[in-house]
Design an enzyme around this catalytic site. Structure first.
Site, PDB file in Angstrom:
ATOM      1  N   LYS A 268      -4.856  -7.466  15.404  1.00 34.39           N
ATOM      2  CA  LYS A 268      -4.721  -5.944  15.156  1.00 34.39           C
ATOM      3  C   LYS A 268      -6.353  -5.342  14.829  1.00 34.39           C
ATOM      4  O   LYS A 268      -6.887  -5.731  13.750  1.00 34.39           O
ATOM      5  CB  LYS A 268      -3.644  -5.870  14.121  1.00 34.39           C
ATOM      6  CG  LYS A 268      -3.668  -4.487  13.595  1.00 34.39           C
ATOM      7  CD  LYS A 268      -2.579  -4.488  12.539  1.00 34.39           C
ATOM      8  CE  LYS A 268      -2.491  -3.208  11.837  1.00 34.39           C
ATOM      9  NZ  LYS A 268      -1.653  -3.226  10.485  1.00 34.39           N
TER      10      LYS A 268
ATOM     11  N   CYS B 262       0.735  -1.287  -0.057  1.00 33.04           N
ATOM     12  CA  CYS B 262      -0.021   0.114   0.072  1.00 33.04           C
ATOM     13  C   CYS B 262       1.092   1.335   0.065  1.00 33.04           C
ATOM     14  O   CYS B 262       0.361   2.445  -0.578  1.00 33.04           O
ATOM     15  CB  CYS B 262      -0.919   0.049   1.173  1.00 33.04           C
ATOM     16  SG  CYS B 262      -0.194  -0.182   2.946  1.00 33.04           S
TER      17      CYS B 262
ATOM     18  N   LYS C 290      -6.691  -9.120  11.468  1.00 30.51           N
ATOM     19  CA  LYS C 290      -6.529  -7.835  11.362  1.00 30.51           C
ATOM     20  C   LYS C 290      -7.776  -7.279  10.858  1.00 30.51           C
ATOM     21  O   LYS C 290      -8.164  -7.576   9.696  1.00 30.51           O
ATOM     22  CB  LYS C 290      -5.402  -7.550  10.286  1.00 30.51           C
ATOM     23  CG  LYS C 290      -5.435  -5.999   9.929  1.00 30.51           C
ATOM     24  CD  LYS C 290      -4.141  -5.736   8.971  1.00 30.51           C
ATOM     25  CE  LYS C 290      -4.086  -4.185   8.461  1.00 30.51           C
ATOM     26  NZ  LYS C 290      -2.837  -4.059   7.649  1.00 30.51           N
TER      27      LYS C 290
END
Ligand code: PB1
Length: 336
Positions: A253, A125, A200
């Site tokens: 996360k 990203c 996540k």
């Protein structure tokens, strides 16, 4: 007359007896410090969205790490932040640039800080023009096969540069297996740890990070590849899948809003045999920082309590931007 068995206070009246109530206590070894390494070699820029954190150029990195290393910093995780024009493209081809920020930082840290454990976040990203964590099809959806192939290449190249662990935060399906096979083919699987961001969750908790890393998606969001926030079963399935594919550690996360998942991951019914990692993400950091600044609570108190939450839920490795503060706070606690 109160029944004798009802009297609990005596067991934790004293500071020391309170400390005995903990299954595990925080140590510096458990802390992994996320670092933003930028491609301007002389940069040392504070980050508005993450007060106290910096975008660090390679020429400033040694001086930044040195005092922390002397205080007992044991591990870092590196995020490359290319800010130069023309670095980003559709496939994130510069993510593993041998002259890029991440590779250069691995080499420098290995050279100057021999006992520092160096993990590299692996994702596209920060290097894609569209800001998504994988390679896209024509229709804007993910091409999972091409993505995991590229993610594995990047991970292997970071490992070849000398990092001790790779941690793919991309959330592509099957990237753990692809990376593990890549490490095996490169003859590195025996010495490079594979930390999976297995559970996540998509959501608003990463805003400050995206500002820091200049990595927000240019369109849409990450809900088609990060887990839905309501998903317990899917998290369990992703954790089991990554265990099967060769992960060496399972990460949850964000942290605070997902302590139930941390607890479940660390149970013997799921990933109890693995070191469980938890990431106190940028939104959690900013929330605690600004609340303390606003006088809601004392920063050290609230951060130490958040650490207790991660430990109680079973985490062994905590990624947190509060690492520099915690190195000092743990020393203070030691002297109490
Ligand atoms: O502190 C944080 O918010 C971490 C953000 C995290 C980095 N691993 C991801 C946030 C996002 O989804 O943009 C990066 C994804 N590759």
């Amino acid at each position: 007359m109160t029944s004798p068995k009802s009297i609990l206070h005596g067991g934790y009246h004293h500071n020391l007896s309170r400390s005995w109530q903990a299954e595990r206590t925080l140590t510096k070894d458990m802390l992994m410090y996320p670092l933003f390494i930028t491609d301007d070699p002389d940069a040392f820029e504070s980050i508005d969205s993450l007060p106290g954190q910096y975008r660090i150029g390679i020429n400033k990195l040694q001086a930044f790490i040195d005092p922390l290393y002397k205080k007992g910093l044991k591990s870092v995780i590196l995020f490359g932040v290319p800010l130069k024009e023309g670095v980003k493209d559709a496939t994130g081809s510069r993510a593993d640039d041998p002259e890029g920020p991440t590779v250069l930082a691995v080499r420098l840290l290995r050279q100057h800080f021999p006992n520092l454990f160096i993990a590299c976040d692996v994702c596209l990203c920060e290097y894609t023009s569209h800001g998504h964590c994988g390679i896209l099809r024509e229709d804007g959806t993910l091409n999972n096969d091409l993505s995991i192939q590229r993610i594995a290449e990047v991970a292997v190249n970071y490992a070849k540069a000398g990092c001790h662990a790779v941690a793919p935060s991309d959330m592509m399906d099957g990237r753990i297996r692809a990376i593990k096979l890549g490490l095996m083919e490169a003859g590195l699987a025996h010495k490079v740890m594979l930390i999976s961001y297995a559970a996540k969750f998509a959501g608003p908790w990463y805003g400050p990070f995206r500002d820091a890393a200049n990595s927000a998606p240019s369109f849409g969001d990450r809900r088609c590849y990060q887990l839905p926030s309501n998903a317990r079963g899917l998290a369990r399935r992703a954790i089991k899948r990554d265990m099967e594919e060769g992960a060496d550690s399972i990460m949850v996360k964000p942290g605070l809003p997902y302590l139930d998942i941390v607890r479940e991951a660390s149970s013997d019914l799921l990933a109890g045999d693995y070191p469980i990692s938890v990431y106190q993400v940028s939104g959690e950091y900013a929330m605690l920082y600004h609340s303390a600044k606003a006088g809601v609570f004392d920063l050290k108190t609230i951060v130490m309590e958040s650490m207790n939450g991660f430990l109680r839920a079973g985490a062994t490795l905590i990624l947190t931007y509060f690492t520099p503060d915690l190195l000092d706070w743990l020393d203070e606690e030691e002297k109490r």
